[in-house]
Design a protein around this motif. Structure first.
Motif, PDB file in Angstrom:
ATOM      1  N   LYS A 189     -13.910   3.834   4.071  1.00 35.06           N
ATOM      2  CA  LYS A 189     -13.751   2.667   4.978  1.00 35.06           C
ATOM      3  C   LYS A 189     -15.058   2.692   5.499  1.00 35.06           C
ATOM      4  O   LYS A 189     -15.736   1.809   5.676  1.00 35.06           O
ATOM      5  CB  LYS A 189     -12.958   3.185   6.214  1.00 35.06           C
ATOM      6  CG  LYS A 189     -11.386   3.094   6.071  1.00 35.06           C
ATOM      7  CD  LYS A 189     -10.923   1.657   5.555  1.00 35.06           C
ATOM      8  CE  LYS A 189     -11.324   0.793   6.640  1.00 35.06           C
ATOM      9  NZ  LYS A 189     -10.792  -0.563   6.458  1.00 35.06           N
ATOM     10  N   ARG A 190     -15.890   3.835   5.484  1.00 33.21           N
ATOM     11  CA  ARG A 190     -17.513   3.685   6.101  1.00 33.21           C
ATOM     12  C   ARG A 190     -18.178   3.134   5.295  1.00 33.21           C
ATOM     13  O   ARG A 190     -19.249   2.205   5.586  1.00 33.21           O
ATOM     14  CB  ARG A 190     -17.722   5.080   6.490  1.00 33.21           C
ATOM     15  CG  ARG A 190     -19.318   5.175   7.031  1.00 33.21           C
ATOM     16  CD  ARG A 190     -19.618   6.515   7.257  1.00 33.21           C
ATOM     17  NE  ARG A 190     -21.010   6.624   7.728  1.00 33.21           N
ATOM     18  CZ  ARG A 190     -21.520   6.708   9.027  1.00 33.21           C
ATOM     19  NH1 ARG A 190     -20.530   6.189  10.110  1.00 33.21           N
ATOM     20  NH2 ARG A 190     -22.848   6.490   9.623  1.00 33.21           N
ATOM     21  N   THR A 246       0.831  -1.268   0.177  1.00 37.03           N
ATOM     22  CA  THR A 246       0.125  -0.077  -0.047  1.00 37.03           C
ATOM     23  C   THR A 246       0.980   1.211   0.065  1.00 37.03           C
ATOM     24  O   THR A 246       0.617   2.152  -0.594  1.00 37.03           O
ATOM     25  CB  THR A 246      -0.820   0.027   1.220  1.00 37.03           C
ATOM     26  OG1 THR A 246      -1.553  -1.221   1.191  1.00 37.03           O
ATOM     27  CG2 THR A 246      -1.941   1.078   1.275  1.00 37.03           C
ATOM     28  N   ALA A 247       1.812   1.126   0.651  1.00 36.78           N
ATOM     29  CA  ALA A 247       2.865   2.256   0.748  1.00 36.78           C
ATOM     30  C   ALA A 247       3.331   2.726  -0.406  1.00 36.78           C
ATOM     31  O   ALA A 247       4.014   3.906  -0.883  1.00 36.78           O
ATOM     32  CB  ALA A 247       3.944   2.211   1.901  1.00 36.78           C
ATOM     33  N   ALA A 295      -3.553   3.149   7.196  1.00 38.19           N
ATOM     34  CA  ALA A 295      -3.494   3.626   6.094  1.00 38.19           C
ATOM     35  C   ALA A 295      -2.988   5.132   5.822  1.00 38.19           C
ATOM     36  O   ALA A 295      -2.195   5.450   4.978  1.00 38.19           O
ATOM     37  CB  ALA A 295      -4.983   3.332   5.052  1.00 38.19           C
ATOM     38  N   SER A 296      -3.813   5.938   6.464  1.00 40.59           N
ATOM     39  CA  SER A 296      -3.430   7.322   6.235  1.00 40.59           C
ATOM     40  C   SER A 296      -1.934   7.697   6.582  1.00 40.59           C
ATOM     41  O   SER A 296      -1.289   8.686   6.000  1.00 40.59           O
ATOM     42  CB  SER A 296      -4.196   8.358   7.035  1.00 40.59           C
ATOM     43  OG  SER A 296      -3.984   8.168   8.316  1.00 40.59           O
ATOM     44  N   PHE A 297      -1.250   6.804   7.561  1.00 39.34           N
ATOM     45  CA  PHE A 297       0.109   7.142   7.819  1.00 39.34           C
ATOM     46  C   PHE A 297       0.990   6.703   6.764  1.00 39.34           C
ATOM     47  O   PHE A 297       2.286   7.183   6.917  1.00 39.34           O
ATOM     48  CB  PHE A 297       0.282   6.505   9.237  1.00 39.34           C
ATOM     49  CG  PHE A 297       0.169   6.995  10.619  1.00 39.34           C
ATOM     50  CD1 PHE A 297       1.305   8.030  10.916  1.00 39.34           C
ATOM     51  CD2 PHE A 297      -0.859   7.299  11.104  1.00 39.34           C
ATOM     52  CE1 PHE A 297       1.182   8.928  11.948  1.00 39.34           C
ATOM     53  CE2 PHE A 297      -1.092   8.200  12.274  1.00 39.34           C
ATOM     54  CZ  PHE A 297      -0.186   8.880  12.704  1.00 39.34           C
ATOM     55  N   LEU A 317      -6.547   0.228   1.485  1.00 36.87           N
ATOM     56  CA  LEU A 317      -7.445   0.826   2.263  1.00 36.87           C
ATOM     57  C   LEU A 317      -8.761  -0.101   2.614  1.00 36.87           C
ATOM     58  O   LEU A 317      -9.336  -0.131   3.752  1.00 36.87           O
ATOM     59  CB  LEU A 317      -8.061   2.045   1.597  1.00 36.87           C
ATOM     60  CG  LEU A 317      -8.845   3.046   2.447  1.00 36.87           C
ATOM     61  CD1 LEU A 317      -7.846   3.556   3.816  1.00 36.87           C
ATOM     62  CD2 LEU A 317      -9.495   4.091   1.608  1.00 36.87           C
ATOM     63  N   SER A 318      -9.055  -1.155   1.963  1.00 33.43           N
ATOM     64  CA  SER A 318     -10.016  -2.101   2.248  1.00 33.43           C
ATOM     65  C   SER A 318      -9.354  -3.202   3.213  1.00 33.43           C
ATOM     66  O   SER A 318     -10.528  -3.844   3.903  1.00 33.43           O
ATOM     67  CB  SER A 318     -10.315  -3.011   0.765  1.00 33.43           C
ATOM     68  OG  SER A 318      -9.378  -3.609   0.658  1.00 33.43           O
ATOM     69  N   ARG A 319      -7.973  -3.069   3.555  1.00 31.31           N
ATOM     70  CA  ARG A 319      -7.770  -4.340   4.365  1.00 31.31           C
ATOM     71  C   ARG A 319      -7.027  -3.661   5.445  1.00 31.31           C
ATOM     72  O   ARG A 319      -6.850  -4.399   6.606  1.00 31.31           O
ATOM     73  CB  ARG A 319      -6.701  -4.976   3.779  1.00 31.31           C
ATOM     74  CG  ARG A 319      -7.127  -5.610   2.439  1.00 31.31           C
ATOM     75  CD  ARG A 319      -6.128  -6.618   1.781  1.00 31.31           C
ATOM     76  NE  ARG A 319      -6.622  -7.435   0.418  1.00 31.31           N
ATOM     77  CZ  ARG A 319      -6.027  -8.318  -0.161  1.00 31.31           C
ATOM     78  NH1 ARG A 319      -4.622  -8.667   0.276  1.00 31.31           N
ATOM     79  NH2 ARG A 319      -6.259  -8.565  -1.141  1.00 31.31           N
TER      80      ARG A 319
END
Length: 308
Positions: free
Chosen positions: A166-167, A13-14, A240-242, A232-234
């Protein structure tokens, strides 16, 4: 999810924000000057249309307006503010301004996802912000009011997009490529009329311009956003934001390698602080990240259980 799988998911993801960190170099060195709207539109719309043509699936029901909201926040508005900041600020300074994003996610996550704000979250935010400051602030770092405001608005837009993604999760039966294509297309269509009305088109394009646009569209949008939405789904929203702190790290390294920018001991200390904060904010084994969310009654529970 095991520690190894968590680490692998975070690392993959990064790659997305690391690629976004190259946006500043590509913008200043390869794109036509003073064209943030054009750059944003060309980056989003072709990639989105390619994915739509490949998947041939459109939103249904409430996902029409959700796709519009997510496309504007994650793509349209974010791209414009990102490029506006890149045109008005040095790459590292722009990345510093946008590093407030995890702090916004922390607050929005508490309100919209029911996440608890823990001391480790606050500590990670403070350590990361200090690390980015050491990493990118130089004695002659330029600060421009328009660039600073654009960076802050970009951070707010992306943070809201992360939390709402996420929501709401992803509709059942819809693939990651389709979900990404919706948002890139919406973002590009949102930007297109604004671009045509607000910016003159360049008189001509060099091969360097074409290569820069191609890189941003294919690597910086299509590939990077597929990786980003997969992660983001995992992963929990805050974790994730970090990972977005990979952006200033990449921007600084590329500046050192290609723009003859310095890399001093304090910057290395800042880089270490950023990496430490990212690691500190990631979920641990035994507190598994949620599976890919789908639209079902369990979505809210999945989001609320996504704790760092």
């Amino acid at each position: 999810m095991t520690s190894q799988r968590l680490a692998t998911t975070s690392a993959v993801t990064a790659l997305a924000p690391a690629v976004w960190g190259s946006t500043y170099l590509i913008t200043t060195e390869f794109l036509p000057p003073d064209r943030p709207l054009l750059a944003s539109t060309v980056r989003a719309l072709p990639a989105g249309l390619i994915l739509l043509a490949a998947t041939r699936v459109l939103p249904k029901g409430s996902w029409w307006w959700r796709a519009i909201v997510l496309g504007v926040l994650n793509i349209g508005a974010f791209f414009y503010f990102l490029f506006l900041a890149a045109y008005h600020l040095p790459g590292g300074v722009a990345a510093l301004v946008m590093s407030v994003q995890p702090m916004i996610v922390l607050l929005l996550g508490a309100v919209l996802l029911g996440d608890r704000i823990k001391p480790v979250h606050v500590a990670s935010c403070l350590i990361a912000a200090a690390g980015v400051a050491l990493l990118v602030l130089q004695p002659h770092a330029g600060l421009d009011g328009i660039g600073v405001v654009a960076g802050l608005l970009g951070a707010l837009s992306m943070a809201a997009g992360i939390v709402l993604t996420k929501r709401w999760g992803r509709p059942e039966g819809v693939t990651l490529l389709t979900f990404t294509g919706w948002q890139l297309t919406v973002g590009g269509l949102f930007l297109l009329p604004i671009t045509l009305a607000g910016e003159p088109l360049p008189d001509h394009l060099t091969w360097g311009n074409v290569g820069g646009f191609a890189y941003l569209g294919i690597i910086g949008a299509l590939v990077a956003y597929v990786l980003w939405f997969r992660g983001l789904s995992r992963l929990p929203a805050l974790a994730a934001s970090f990972l977005s702190f990979a952006s200033p790290l990449c921007a600084t390294i590329l500046g050192y390698l290609f723009l003859d920018q310095s890399l001093r001991p304090l910057q290395l200390l800042g880089a270490a602080a950023v990496v430490g904060a990212v690691v500190l904010a990631q979920p641990r084994a035994g507190k598994p990240a949620p599976p890919a969310a789908t639209e079902s009654p369990a979505v809210g529970r999945v989001a609320n259980d996504a704790r760092v």
